[in-house]
Write an enzyme that holds these catalytic residues in place. Structure first.
Site, PDB file in Angstrom:
ATOM      1  N   SER A 242      -9.538   1.671   3.237  1.00  0.00           N
ATOM      2  CA  SER A 242      -8.698   2.445   2.368  1.00  0.00           C
ATOM      3  C   SER A 242      -7.692   1.604   1.551  1.00  0.00           C
ATOM      4  O   SER A 242      -7.160   2.101   0.555  1.00  0.00           O
ATOM      5  CB  SER A 242      -7.916   3.474   3.188  1.00  0.00           C
ATOM      6  OG  SER A 242      -7.064   2.834   4.113  1.00  0.00           O
TER       7      SER A 242
ATOM      8  N   LYS B 183       0.862  -1.193   0.000  1.00  0.00           N
ATOM      9  CA  LYS B 183       0.000   0.000   0.000  1.00  0.00           C
ATOM     10  C   LYS B 183       0.895   1.239   0.000  1.00  0.00           C
ATOM     11  O   LYS B 183       1.997   1.204   0.578  1.00  0.00           O
ATOM     12  CB  LYS B 183      -0.876  -0.069   1.261  1.00  0.00           C
ATOM     13  CG  LYS B 183      -1.914   1.024   1.396  1.00  0.00           C
ATOM     14  CD  LYS B 183      -2.752   0.776   2.655  1.00  0.00           C
ATOM     15  CE  LYS B 183      -3.805   1.826   2.894  1.00  0.00           C
ATOM     16  NZ  LYS B 183      -4.658   1.530   4.061  1.00  0.00           N
TER      17      LYS B 183
ATOM     18  N   SER C  52      -9.496  -0.800   7.402  1.00  0.00           N
ATOM     19  CA  SER C  52      -8.979  -0.616   6.038  1.00  0.00           C
ATOM     20  C   SER C  52      -8.315  -1.809   5.382  1.00  0.00           C
ATOM     21  O   SER C  52      -8.069  -1.777   4.186  1.00  0.00           O
ATOM     22  CB  SER C  52      -8.006   0.548   6.005  1.00  0.00           C
ATOM     23  OG  SER C  52      -8.738   1.718   5.855  1.00  0.00           O
TER      24      SER C  52
HETATM   25  N1  GLN Z   1     -12.911   3.946   6.900  1.00  0.00           N
HETATM   26  C1  GLN Z   1     -12.233   4.263   8.107  1.00  0.00           C
HETATM   27  C2  GLN Z   1     -11.804   5.705   8.106  1.00  0.00           C
HETATM   28  O1  GLN Z   1     -11.994   6.360   7.115  1.00  0.00           O
HETATM   29  C3  GLN Z   1     -11.062   3.341   8.338  1.00  0.00           C
HETATM   30  C4  GLN Z   1      -9.856   3.744   7.615  1.00  0.00           C
HETATM   31  C5  GLN Z   1      -8.654   2.920   7.949  1.00  0.00           C
HETATM   32  O2  GLN Z   1      -8.711   1.868   8.576  1.00  0.00           O
HETATM   33  N2  GLN Z   1      -7.522   3.454   7.562  1.00  0.00           N
HETATM   34  O3  GLN Z   1     -11.304   6.202   9.072  1.00  0.00           O
END
Ligand code: GLN
Length: 486
Positions: free
Chosen positions: A150, A75, A174
């Site tokens: 994400s 990532k 994410s």
């Molecule tokens: N969707 C969640 C957020 O926007 C989790 C994101 C993540 O785990 N990086 O905070």
């Protein structure tokens, strides 16, 4: 069957060379990525050089690790020395870290072949990859749907067989949510099990480095190699030595599984149907299943967003054009330079969260929001402690919904926050959790099942996941990209 093991055997028996294998992945990426937008940068030269080193080892009859020569992806928030690491944000355009993240450094030392960086929501804030400066990744199951987020690019790449596995980050879901949207396995480790050194911070008390792969065995192989104490991360646990792979085949008869009714009730009908079917499979395998109530799983969601935004507002303070960040070109004062740098180069979602985070930490509002959220977090942790005295693991949906249509979340923000309902508690509690495919909805999109364990119980949840996968059958990945039928 472990794909990694299969490829390892093919490499060792010289059925294929690491270079040929890498070339296969690179050409599949070239043909499929323009549609999927899973990769935002391909490291062709670097990948071929790493593959060549492995081929020379094999030619010299040296022993190689299971991960040697296996093509993988990172990532874009995992630091790679000398290579662009941008968090898919304009503000980090051209940023090349001067060190490797520990997770990547450990894989590199085992001979991993890095194909390139995968797409993500800007600074890991989002659940669709639509906040990425590079545009969203698409779901290999249906390109009109998002891959989740994400770590959506990583999930899309693994699901389409454009990487054998990937490393992502999970702050509130994410790794698990995109894994569930794309039919992969996604593991969020216990906080402190895998070093965060070199992971670009979003919310430090919640951030974890996780694994996405096509099956449970591969997930365990990778986890075992990236986990363990790292002196460079003060929150890394000193006495933890991972051995998840060795536990995969343990008998699970008699294991006690708790199912929080709140999370079942809030899932869409299709998701509920598949998850209840999965729970029945655990019963058939001899597990003792009990439904129970845990109200703090619901208040976890607002608590998460307050804590995550508060920490983000502090962590992202460093992008000021002086310490880090693409500096604004025209300015008349230092103040104006910082304002312009941040206004021009952060996307809307990131700005919104910085503002929210600053607000909940400001005088007069701190007690009302931030302190209250911390209180809810403590309450949740206390409830988890009690729950794990009764159960070996909890089973829930990974997400109340399957993948969103492209742009759907833009039109309904509330829906996107709810997407994190089932995942954020594991981050607030610092617990390990794995998502794995358990079926499909009526549109043919994958449904994810989540198994949450007590701290440092990765062995146990991966063992349950492996047994489930065996009786349910592997069916997550799309028939595209690089496939070997052995
Ligand atoms: N969707 C969640 C957020 O926007 C989790 C994101 C993540 O785990 N990086 O905070």
């Amino acid at each position: 069957m472990s794909e990694i093991l299969k490829l390892h055997n093919m490499l060792c028996s010289k059925e294929i060379s690491a270079k040929e294998l890498t070339q296969k992945y690179l050409s599949a990426i070239k043909s499929l990525n323009p549609d999927l937008n899973a990769y935002i940068k391909i490291s062709e030269d670097e990948a071929l050089i790493s593959a060549d080193i492995i081929d020379r080892k094999i030619a010299g009859s040296e022993d190689i690790d299971l991960l040697s020569g296996i093509p993988m992806t990172l990532k874009d928030n995992i630091s790679t020395k000398g290579n662009d690491t941008t968090c898919c944000s304009k503000i980090l355009e051209g940023y090349k870290p001067i060190y490797d993240a520990t997770a990547w450094q450990r894989l590199k030392s085992k001979g991993a072949v890095h194909l390139g960086k995968t797409n993500m929501d800007e600074f890991a804030m989002g659940c669709t990859t639509e906040t990425s400066v590079y545009g969203s990744s698409k779901n290999p199951y249906n390109k009109n749907f998002v891959a989740g987020g994400s770590s959506g690019g990583t999930a899309s790449a693994v699901s389409a067989n454009l990487a054998v596995y990937g490393i992502g980050s999970d702050t509130g879901g994410s790794v698990r949510q995109p894994a569930s949207f794309c039919g992969c396995v996604g593991l969020k480790p216990t906080y402190g099990a895998v070093s965060r050194y070199g992971l670009i911070a979003y919310a430090s008390s919640l951030d974890t480095v996780g694994v996405l792969a096509g099956n449970v065995a591969d997930t365990a192989v990778v986890f075992d190699r990236i986990a363990g104490f790292d002196p460079m991360d003060s929150t890394s646990r000193p006495d933890f030595s991972p051995c998840a792979f060795d536990f995969l085949d343990k008998d699970i008869k008699g294991r006690k599984i708790g199912v929080p009714q709140e999370l079942i009730d809030r899932a869409d009908e299709d998701v509920k149907y598949q998850v209840l079917k999965a729970i029945k499979i655990f019963e058939d395998m001899g597990c003792v299943v009990e439904f129970f109530s845990m109200p703090s799983l619901i208040t976890a969601l607002p608590a998460y967003y307050i804590i995550a935004c508060a920490e983000a507002s502090s962590n992202l303070g460093r992008y000021d054009g002086v310490r880090y960040g693409l500096k604004a070109e025209c300015f008349e004062s230092i103040h104006q330079m910082i304002c312009k740098t941040r206004s021009e180069n952060f996307g809307d979602e990131v700005k919104k969260r910085i503002m929210l985070g600053t607000f909940v930490l400001s005088e007069g509002y701190y007690d009302k929001y931030y302190a209250k959220a911390q209180h809810l977090r403590q309450e949740l942790k206390a409830q988890f402690k009690k729950v794990f005295e009764r159960y070996d693991a909890l089973v829930t949906p990974t997400s109340p919904k399957t993948a969103f249509r492209l742009c759907e979340v833009e039109e309904n923000k509330e829906g996107s926050f709810n997407a994190d309902l089932c995942t954020v508690s594991a981050n607030l509690g610092g617990l390990p959790a794995v998502s794995l495919p358990c079926g499909k909805d009526s549109r043919g999109l994958p449904v994810g099942l989540q198994i949450i364990g007590d701290k440092f119980m990765e062995n146990r949840i991966l063992n349950l996941a492996k047994k489930f996968e065996e009786s349910r059958g592997e069916f997550g990945l799309k028939d595209m990209g690089v496939r070997f039928d052995v």
